[in-house]
Design an enzyme around this catalytic site. Structure first.
Site, PDB file in Angstrom:
ATOM      1  N   TRP A 118      -3.297  -1.560  -4.123  1.00  0.00           N
ATOM      2  CA  TRP A 118      -2.451  -2.268  -3.158  1.00  0.00           C
ATOM      3  C   TRP A 118      -3.175  -2.522  -1.850  1.00  0.00           C
ATOM      4  CZ3 TRP A 118       1.130  -5.169  -4.892  1.00  0.00           C
ATOM      5  CH2 TRP A 118       1.695  -4.846  -6.133  1.00  0.00           C
ATOM      6  N   ASP A 164       1.619   0.115   4.949  1.00  0.00           N
ATOM      7  CA  ASP A 164       2.449  -0.294   3.817  1.00  0.00           C
ATOM      8  C   ASP A 164       3.038   0.982   3.233  1.00  0.00           C
ATOM      9  OD1 ASP A 164       3.584  -1.089   1.444  1.00  0.00           O
ATOM     10  OD2 ASP A 164       1.805  -2.094   0.656  1.00  0.00           O
ATOM     11  N   LYS A 190      11.615   0.721  -4.483  1.00  0.00           N
ATOM     12  CA  LYS A 190      11.239   2.057  -4.947  1.00  0.00           C
ATOM     13  C   LYS A 190      12.237   3.091  -4.430  1.00  0.00           C
ATOM     14  CE  LYS A 190       6.864  -0.079  -5.011  1.00  0.00           C
ATOM     15  NZ  LYS A 190       6.630  -0.378  -6.389  1.00  0.00           N
TER      16      LYS A 190
END
Lengths: 359, 359
Positions: free
Chosen positions: A102, A172, A196
């Site tokens: 990511w 993030d 999530k």
């Protein structure tokens, strides 16, 4: 079939009580005569939902008053481009730490807007740890330092907040927000997709310090200009209203669990149990250095990858779903976010032991 | 309270059968063991939902094979910026027709990316009609011609597809998509937020001709690059999965109503009844020239605006909600999208007559 234990990395399992409340209120919310999906975002009913959403998030994360909280669309991936657009403010460089797939994507998109200074990277070690801070290269001319607090694919999590040497720190937190307390005042900006720990997909949270916004160039789409959205309570255009409502239900569930500090203790215990089971077995292996192992995403490989398919189908037969690892790393992955009950982790551990005995 | 008639301009009323099905499936979808909200967007269950969504939309609108269908985030307002980014392809001008508040916003955002050629505008006449095509200025060097097929605030709708003189034709159909058949092959690009005729907010549909994409500059965020999303079936990043599912349910409801041609007949009849009631009264007035009156959004003003508050509260007492006009134009507005039943329009007409008699 009844409901299974769903170890998906996201979208991911939600608290059953949240789903039951959404089900009960689906045709009509609190005597309003309509579903939340049908409400005008400018109406009095939705105003209550929006206000509670922001105030619950501010309270759960103890967000200081000099931070704006935005509820946007587009996912964290859109922020990979929107953060440089909003935060560069005339600077030409930004620092990035690469600790997995990511942060790699965040770097790749940022390079379309500025020079990326690679502060640190564990790519050469297959993203098995966070590089030692003593080795980091932080350029004081950079607009900010970006890192990914938890890498869902590689299962690497920062144990502490990094020291950005005075640069605005950008994180993030898509996959570990609300799983542990964080001192928001140490950050310039935190962003996270909701799918999530916060609800279904479709909302992106941006928490940003006041003084960093208001400098986006006019080529930043107005609905993605943080200052414009802050002025309009994230309603410059029609937001994803039903998703806001669902995120709000998850936040109220988290409050009922005792909040972030309480859920952190459960998360520590769930992860410790699962890593112990992996480390004590001869069949399973987790490649991440112990201090950097994620509490949220636990990847593991089988000593014989010829057993992968048998593992997955035997697990499904026991009601344990979505254990296949990301295609880029192979093996297995168990995502055990806030909403994964202890019983789900225990069922997985018992199954893994039984599978090892029988193979 | 039971469910009301909700005349909101968007988010807006949904078919009750859709809400009931969503409610029934909320905890578990088709024996999958999980809610649609909890499904991985890469999993086998969600793949079915995604495939049915696209094929149902293609079938309802008869979309030719040389068009991509994208399901994005950000709303139609994000497209005001993303359309020039994706379609300019080296050109420096685009043509726009202004017929109300939404095309005004589209022009304003496009000006950040190119020179806007104002092909036509009815602004000087308070957006009461569509300017005569004979007066339009179309620049053959422009990248495209943009228009808003239905203006929700001013209640103005194009009766026919405009002749773009060979330029790719781009249309914001947010508020009348699926309300009437359209010949897709006459368009370069059609876009629409879902929160009027397609479901809750949170999804933006982009239907775009193959040959127009693939020329976005690298400063276009990758998740908003049409070519990138087309290559990835709109799953370059996690889409708003539950919203896709809900839009899919609305499309299946529309199929069960007989499709777009059948719903158009009902829409014509609903709108005709309401405009007739307005035109025959001494109290209510609609300012739009008859050929351009919207079938979807019916604004009307009361001869005495001192009665506005009484009208709204008396309407609510009868279960008729969200009739207040947009703050920029005042008065009232009844949005009567596909999902507004005939009975809702009849109840409104009866109430309006009764209110006129008693005031």
């Amino acid at each position: 079939m009844s409901r299974v234990y769903n170890f998906s990395a996201g979208p991911s399992t939600l608290p059953e009580s949240v789903l039951l409340q959404a089900q009960q209120e689906l045709l009509e919310w609190r005597g309003s005569g309509m579903s939340v999906m049908e409400m005008s975002h400018r109406g009095k009913h939705f105003a209550i939902i929006a206000e509670e959403l922001e105030s619950d998030l501010r309270s759960l994360l103890a967000i200081p008053d000099n931070y704006k909280v935005l509820f946007l669309q587009g996912g964290a991936s859109a922020q990979f481009s929107l953060i440089p657009q909003n935060l560069l403010n005339g600077k030409t460089k930004a620092c990035y730490i690469k600790t997995g797939a990511w942060s790699e994507k965040a770097v790749s998109d940022a390079q379309n807007y500025c020079e990326v200074v690679l502060t640190a990277s564990s790519e050469a070690e297959h993203y098995s740890h966070v590089p030692e801070p003593a080795t980091w290269l932080i350029d004081s001319d950079a607009a900010y330092l970006h890192y990914t607090s938890n890498e869902t694919i590689h299962g690497v999590e920062f144990p502490d907040i990094p020291d950005s040497k005075g640069l605005p720190l950008v994180s993030d937190m898509s996959s570990n927000i609300l799983s542990r307390p964080v001192d928001i005042s140490q950050f310039g900006l935190i962003y996270a997709g909701t799918q999530k720990n916060m609800g279904p997909s479709g909302v992106t949270i941006v928490i940003v310090r006041d003084d960093l916004i208001g400098h986006a160039p006019k080529t930043t789409p107005s609905v993605f200009n943080y200052a414009e959205q802050a002025k309009n309570q994230s309603m410059l255009n029609t937001p994803a209203t039903y998703n806001w409502y669902l995120v709000g239900l998850v936040l109220k569930w988290l409050q009922a669990q005792g909040g972030v500090a309480a859920i952190e203790q459960r998360n520590i215990a769930k992860a410790a149990k699962l890593y112990q089971a992996i480390d004590q077995s001869a069949l399973y292996h987790n490649p991440v250095a112990i201090p950097y192992r994620s509490r949220m995403n636990v990847p593991f490989i089988l000593a014989d990858d010829g057993l992968d398919k048998a593992f997955i189908s035997a697990a499904e037969a026991q009601g344990l779903y979505e254990l296949k690892g990301h295609r880029s790393v192979g093996g297995m992955r168990a995502s055990i976010y806030n909403a994964m009950p202890d019983a789900g982790v225990e069922a997985l551990i018992a199954f893994m032991a039984e599978f090892e005995r029988s193979h």
